[in-house]
Design a protein around this motif. Structure first.
Motif, PDB file in Angstrom:
ATOM      1  N   HIS A 134       2.200 -21.129  72.122  1.00  0.00           N
ATOM      2  CA  HIS A 134       2.727 -20.680  73.409  1.00  0.00           C
ATOM      3  C   HIS A 134       1.605 -20.067  74.244  1.00  0.00           C
ATOM      4  CE1 HIS A 134       5.320 -18.950  76.438  1.00  0.00           C
ATOM      5  NE2 HIS A 134       4.856 -17.743  76.162  1.00  0.00           N
ATOM      6  N   GLN A 135       0.808 -19.203  73.620  1.00  0.00           N
ATOM      7  CA  GLN A 135      -0.321 -18.594  74.319  1.00  0.00           C
ATOM      8  C   GLN A 135      -1.339 -19.653  74.741  1.00  0.00           C
ATOM      9  OE1 GLN A 135      -0.470 -15.449  75.266  1.00  0.00           O
ATOM     10  NE2 GLN A 135       1.513 -15.077  74.269  1.00  0.00           N
TER      11      GLN A 135
ATOM     12  N   ASP B 267       4.206 -20.397  66.357  1.00  0.00           N
ATOM     13  CA  ASP B 267       4.903 -20.637  67.622  1.00  0.00           C
ATOM     14  C   ASP B 267       4.267 -19.840  68.758  1.00  0.00           C
ATOM     15  OD1 ASP B 267       6.716 -22.386  66.463  1.00  0.00           O
ATOM     16  OD2 ASP B 267       8.129 -20.787  65.961  1.00  0.00           O
ATOM     17  N   ASP B 268       3.972 -18.586  68.485  1.00  0.00           N
ATOM     18  CA  ASP B 268       3.375 -17.747  69.522  1.00  0.00           C
ATOM     19  C   ASP B 268       1.961 -18.210  69.859  1.00  0.00           C
ATOM     20  OD1 ASP B 268       3.403 -15.207  71.174  1.00  0.00           O
ATOM     21  OD2 ASP B 268       1.635 -14.844  69.907  1.00  0.00           O
TER      22      ASP B 268
ATOM     23  N   SER C 297      -0.139 -29.705  73.724  1.00  0.00           N
ATOM     24  CA  SER C 297       0.096 -28.683  72.712  1.00  0.00           C
ATOM     25  C   SER C 297       0.616 -29.298  71.414  1.00  0.00           C
ATOM     26  CB  SER C 297       1.089 -27.651  73.244  1.00  0.00           C
ATOM     27  OG  SER C 297       1.296 -26.624  72.301  1.00  0.00           O
TER      28      SER C 297
ATOM     29  N   GLU D  81       3.084 -29.987  77.307  1.00  0.00           N
ATOM     30  CA  GLU D  81       3.825 -30.168  76.058  1.00  0.00           C
ATOM     31  C   GLU D  81       3.138 -31.165  75.136  1.00  0.00           C
ATOM     32  OE1 GLU D  81       8.369 -31.161  74.512  1.00  0.00           O
ATOM     33  OE2 GLU D  81       7.740 -31.759  76.524  1.00  0.00           O
TER      34      GLU D  81
ATOM     35  N   SER E 173      -0.685 -22.800  75.479  1.00  0.00           N
ATOM     36  CA  SER E 173      -0.129 -23.532  76.620  1.00  0.00           C
ATOM     37  C   SER E 173      -0.301 -22.755  77.917  1.00  0.00           C
ATOM     38  CB  SER E 173       1.360 -23.823  76.388  1.00  0.00           C
ATOM     39  OG  SER E 173       1.538 -24.687  75.282  1.00  0.00           O
ATOM     40  N   LEU E 174      -0.124 -21.437  77.841  1.00  0.00           N
ATOM     41  CA  LEU E 174      -0.303 -20.611  79.032  1.00  0.00           C
ATOM     42  C   LEU E 174      -1.745 -20.686  79.540  1.00  0.00           C
ATOM     43  CD1 LEU E 174       1.741 -17.405  78.089  1.00  0.00           C
ATOM     44  CD2 LEU E 174       2.421 -19.264  79.618  1.00  0.00           C
TER      45      LEU E 174
END
Length: 317
Positions: free
Chosen positions: A282-283, A278-279, A256, A253, A285-286
């Motif tokens: 998110h990608q 946002d996406d 990112s 977190e 972070s993955l």
């Protein structure tokens, strides 16, 4: 760092002789909206008050302080000023919106300048890299970024030289690289590449035209840029080894959020509505979760420099 540097670099006689009722002006260039800027300003003021206390000259006792917060006009100054605490504030405040690569204040009006984790942001990507045919190797790209950093550093220092009184001090905290490290070896370089790999739904041409305006200088480059400018003496330049001064984060977190704060505005301006921010993160972070390299402090080659500069007296220019 400032507490250590001020007693050895400040001439209190300059403060007391500027006028019968002097106003000491302190500016943070690239202040953003966080508490770090306020803490830096208040640290400088408290250090000055501590240094002045033992001195009995009556004119020094009338000192007043003005804090100037500079950042781009799009900065959220409302949030910044909401964090000021009137009951403990010992200074007057003002915002000076505009690029720190150009003049923001009147001539010879500033006594102290502060800039932390801002000067690695360039005013623009190097013009040479927009023409793919003009650069044929990674080395040439790095050289183009280095040249842009020197131009921007010269612009920053020249603007501050106009604004500062003779003998005024500049405190700079800037992330950099060891002299022998190439850009491709640094964590930030790899991390930007990782973020870029999450832009798969964007057209290839649009992605390839996105050039990040960031450059981490070496100590040698910093010294050369300051020396070529000619308006300042280098009072101190040191590499900070304290772990808190390294840009490292222990959680997905925090990693990112840091990268998003740094790049969201740039991404919006370049990709517009094509990109779902946002996406994207998110990608990102993955992918970081799959490769914990970025969460390990020992993986980070980026270092931090603390620089103290003194404005030369005008007769020296």
């Amino acid at each position: 760092m400032i507490k250590e540097a001020l007693p050895t670099t400040l001439d209190l006689n300059d403060l007391s002789s500027s006028s019968a009722n002097p106003i000491i002006r302190i500016a943070d260039f690239g202040c953003s909206t966080g508490l770090n800027s306020i803490q830096a300003i208040e640290t400088i003021i408290q250090c000055l008050l501590d240094l002045i206390k033992p001195i009995k000259q009556p004119q020094i006792g009338t000192l007043e302080f003005q804090a100037i917060f500079n950042d781009l006009p799009t900065n959220d100054f409302n949030t910044l000023f909401a964090n000021l605490l009137p009951d403990r504030r010992q200074y007057f405040t003002v915002a000076a919106p505009g690029s720190f690569h150009s003049r923001a204040l009147p001539s010879a009006s500033l006594h102290f300048a502060y800039s932390s984790f801002t000067l690695h942001f360039l005013s623009r990507p190097p013009q040479e890299i927009s023409d793919e045919s003009s650069l044929s190797s990674t080395t040439e790209v790095v050289q183009a970024y280095s040249a842009q950093f020197r131009r921007d550093m010269d612009a920053f220092l020249s603007a501050r030289a106009e604004e500062m009184v003779g003998g005024g001090l500049v405190f700079i905290v800037v992330p950099g690289e060891p002299d022998m490290v190439h850009d491709s070896q640094t964590t930030i370089g790899s991390e930007i590449e990782l973020l870029g790999s999450c832009l798969g739904i964007i057209s290839k041409a649009k992605v390839e035209s996105f050039n990040v305006p960031i450059y981490f200088p070496s100590e040698k480059e910093l010294k050369q840029a300051i020396g070529q400018n000619g308006f300042f003496h280098i009072e101190r330049i040191q590499t900070l080894d304290h772990p808190k001064m390294h840009v490292t984060f222990s959680t997905l977190e925090s990693r990112s959020l840091y990268l998003r704060a740094a790049f969201e505005g740039l991404l919006h301006r370049h990709f517009g509505d094509e990109l779902d921010i946002d996406d994207l993160f998110h990608q990102y972070s993955l992918k970081v979760a799959e490769s914990p390299f970025f969460l390990k402090p020992e993986s980070h080659e980026t270092i931090t420099f603390f620089v103290v500069l003194k404005r030369k007296m005008y007769v020296e220019n």
